[in-house]
Design an enzyme around this catalytic site. Structure first.
Site, mmCIF file in Angstrom:
data_model
loop_
_atom_site.group_PDB
_atom_site.id
_atom_site.type_symbol
_atom_site.label_atom_id
_atom_site.label_comp_id
_atom_site.label_asym_id
_atom_site.label_seq_id
_atom_site.Cartn_x
_atom_site.Cartn_y
_atom_site.Cartn_z
ATOM 1 N N HIS A 188 -35.891 -31.666 35.095
ATOM 2 C CA HIS A 188 -36.073 -30.316 35.642
ATOM 3 C C HIS A 188 -35.062 -30.082 36.754
ATOM 4 O O HIS A 188 -35.131 -30.676 37.824
ATOM 5 C CB HIS A 188 -37.499 -30.185 36.172
ATOM 6 C CG HIS A 188 -37.894 -28.784 36.513
ATOM 7 N ND1 HIS A 188 -37.011 -27.727 36.511
ATOM 8 C CD2 HIS A 188 -39.105 -28.259 36.888
ATOM 9 C CE1 HIS A 188 -37.645 -26.624 36.857
ATOM 10 N NE2 HIS A 188 -38.910 -26.921 37.088
ATOM 11 N N LYS B 7 -36.077 -29.870 28.809
ATOM 12 C CA LYS B 7 -36.333 -30.685 30.003
ATOM 13 C C LYS B 7 -36.771 -32.098 29.628
ATOM 14 O O LYS B 7 -36.730 -33.007 30.462
ATOM 15 C CB LYS B 7 -37.392 -30.024 30.885
ATOM 16 C CG LYS B 7 -36.911 -28.781 31.615
ATOM 17 C CD LYS B 7 -37.983 -28.238 32.542
ATOM 18 C CE LYS B 7 -37.514 -27.003 33.312
ATOM 19 N NZ LYS B 7 -37.389 -25.815 32.446
ATOM 20 N N PHE C 207 -42.663 -21.935 41.149
ATOM 21 C CA PHE C 207 -43.682 -21.952 42.190
ATOM 22 C C PHE C 207 -43.692 -20.606 42.908
ATOM 23 O O PHE C 207 -42.649 -19.987 43.135
ATOM 24 C CB PHE C 207 -43.383 -23.052 43.217
ATOM 25 C CG PHE C 207 -43.750 -24.447 42.766
ATOM 26 C CD1 PHE C 207 -44.467 -24.678 41.618
ATOM 27 C CD2 PHE C 207 -43.362 -25.540 43.529
ATOM 28 C CE1 PHE C 207 -44.807 -25.957 41.216
ATOM 29 C CE2 PHE C 207 -43.695 -26.833 43.145
ATOM 30 C CZ PHE C 207 -44.413 -27.046 41.985
ATOM 31 N N GLU D 296 -48.167 -21.810 29.456
ATOM 32 C CA GLU D 296 -47.013 -21.199 28.789
ATOM 33 C C GLU D 296 -47.277 -21.055 27.296
ATOM 34 O O GLU D 296 -46.927 -20.044 26.685
ATOM 35 C CB GLU D 296 -45.735 -22.012 29.024
ATOM 36 C CG GLU D 296 -44.486 -21.322 28.490
ATOM 37 C CD GLU D 296 -43.189 -22.058 28.783
ATOM 38 O OE1 GLU D 296 -42.118 -21.495 28.497
ATOM 39 O OE2 GLU D 296 -43.232 -23.196 29.293
ATOM 40 N N HIS E 267 -39.985 -23.081 29.313
ATOM 41 C CA HIS E 267 -39.909 -23.671 30.654
ATOM 42 C C HIS E 267 -40.349 -25.130 30.558
ATOM 43 O O HIS E 267 -39.687 -26.006 31.107
ATOM 44 C CB HIS E 267 -40.771 -22.881 31.631
ATOM 45 C CG HIS E 267 -40.611 -23.314 33.046
ATOM 46 N ND1 HIS E 267 -39.396 -23.342 33.686
ATOM 47 C CD2 HIS E 267 -41.521 -23.755 33.960
ATOM 48 C CE1 HIS E 267 -39.546 -23.773 34.930
ATOM 49 N NE2 HIS E 267 -40.829 -24.027 35.114
ATOM 50 N N CYS F 215 -38.073 -22.337 40.536
ATOM 51 C CA CYS F 215 -37.579 -22.773 39.233
ATOM 52 C C CYS F 215 -37.241 -21.614 38.295
ATOM 53 O O CYS F 215 -36.717 -21.839 37.198
ATOM 54 C CB CYS F 215 -38.608 -23.691 38.576
ATOM 55 S SG CYS F 215 -39.132 -25.022 39.670
#
Length: 413
Positions: free
Chosen positions: A339, A334, A398, A313, A302, A163
């Site tokens: 996403h 998002k 990830f 975050e 994010h 991502c």
């Protein structure tokens, strides 16, 4: 160092396929979460996704080419053509095509092709699968096809960092131009993973939202968040060396001024619990831009709507910005787009540039329940009109991949 500006943008996204529609839907706080229409979900737990609507690849591609491509390639090529048109570039007038490149990410590549041809192989034998299985499935092919479409002979590659990929692509393109290796790069990301195997895989690892209604599925920073909602699409930006852009009389949207990338080196999916290396990516981007943390006005987070990401975050932002963290506007779009995996950073960079250009900070929509661990100003439910000079866009993937870019408003400096 050479300066790098954005001179064109194109997108195919769940909230619109033109810059005008995307900005309009951002202003309206439109949420694209809806029931999946691509396949029958009756035997699957996840019913929602953020699908691209009204996509017409025949506007730029012939039917024969479309049949030979995965949807992920079609999204990327169409977005690239839109960016080309928006940039005003006349390909036949470009010189030094070996200094024009393509850096376009995808997290998974041609998953639709992989699923379809695997099923066919199981039924009919693997010697009878499509001759376009490999080219449709491999992750780099969108970048390669865009280069073929444009006739660009410079650096062409595909960052595959889950991502974080879209932001890594933009950052790598920025450095390649700034450091003198290229003059122009089409960069961004493309993703098309709304398939049974894609949704099923993320469902089984408990990464997707368990929300039972559309307005409580993708809810970043909300205490009741339980996972992300899959999106799809592509975002392509034209990055160009400033003097090269001026020479052809290009319009300029904004300037990329900083990039930072790190790795948690911690876990295959879970982010670092102290947000140390996500924060280090932000700090490196700020230092690269040669500004102070207090210069940043807005962060496009994010903000996936997963329990761990949003908390860590937030912690990373606090660690980097100190007291200024509470002065920042930090929203997750998002909540509207879902996403887009490897394309998310690209679409969010476009959104950040539109925010700078128009003086509008988009909201985090469908927010209801405050989380004490996510206590920054996430611009809940309603956007804010505010003149901003610097925006940051974060992407975390990830494997512990972290990437941040800093974008400056263009005012003919």
């Amino acid at each position: 160092m050479r300066r790098v500006v954005v001179t064109g943008m194109g997108a195919v996204s769940p909230i619109g396929n033109t810059l005008k529609d995307i900005y309009k839907n951002l202003q309206e706080g439109y949420c694209a979460v809806d029931e999946i229409t691509k396949y029958d979900t009756s035997d699957m737990r996840m019913k929602f996704a953020c699908e691209v609507k009204d996509f017409n690849p025949e506007e730029f591609l012939d039917k024969k080419s479309i049949k030979r491509m995965d949807l992920v390639n079609q999204f990327g090529i169409v977005a690239a053509h839109k960016a080309l048109k928006d940039s005003g570039i006349e390909l036949d007038k470009l010189e030094n095509l070996d200094r024009c490149g393509v850096i376009v990410s995808s997290g998974i590549g041609g998953l639709i092709t992989i699923q379809k041809e695997t099923i066919k192989g199981n039924k009919r034998g693997y010697d009878r699968i499509s001759p376009f299985f490999i080219t449709g499935g491999i992750t780099n092919m969108t970048a390669a096809l865009i280069a073929i479409e444009l006739g660009f002979h410079g650096y062409c590659t595909c960052p595959v960092t889950a991502c974080a990929g879209g932001t890594n692509a933009i950052g790598d393109a920025f450095r390649s131009i700034r450091d003198g290796y290229q003059d122009m790069i089409f960069t961004g990301g493309s993703e098309a993973s709304i398939t049974e195997v894609g949704i099923g895989g993320f469902t089984s690892m408990k990464a997707l939202s368990e929300g039972e209604t559309k307005d409580r599925a993708s809810i970043p920073f909300d205490k009741e968040r339980s996972g992300f909602v899959m999106g799809e699409g592509a975002g392509i930006l034209v990055l160009e060396e400033l003097e090269h852009a001026k020479k052809r009389g290009a319009k300029i949207y904004g300037e990329i001024v900083g990039y930072g990338a790190t790795c948690d080196a911690n876990h295959i999916t879970a982010p670092d619990s102290e947000g140390r290396f996500a924060g280090k990516a932000m700090k490196n981007a700020i230092d690269d831009a040669n500004i102070n943390p207090e210069n940043i006005n807005y962060i496009n987070a994010h903000g996936t709507s997963t329990p761990l990401n949003d908390q860590y975050e937030t912690l990373a932002v606090k660690n980097v910005f100190g007291n200024h963290a509470y002065n920042l506007k930090i929203s997750s779009t998002k909540s509207m787009t879902g996403h887009l995996l490897g394309a998310s950073g690209a679409v969010e960079a476009i959104i950040s540039i539109l925010s700078l250009k128009n003086g509008y900070i988009p909201p985090t929509v469908n927010y209801k329940v405050q989380d004490e661990n996510c206590d920054l100003n996430i611009v809940p439910n309603n956007g804010v009109y505010e003149n901003i000079e610097y925006a940051m866009s974060n992407s975390l993937g990830f494997g512990g991949h972290n990437a941040s870019i800093v974008i400056r408003k263009w005012d003919k400096q």
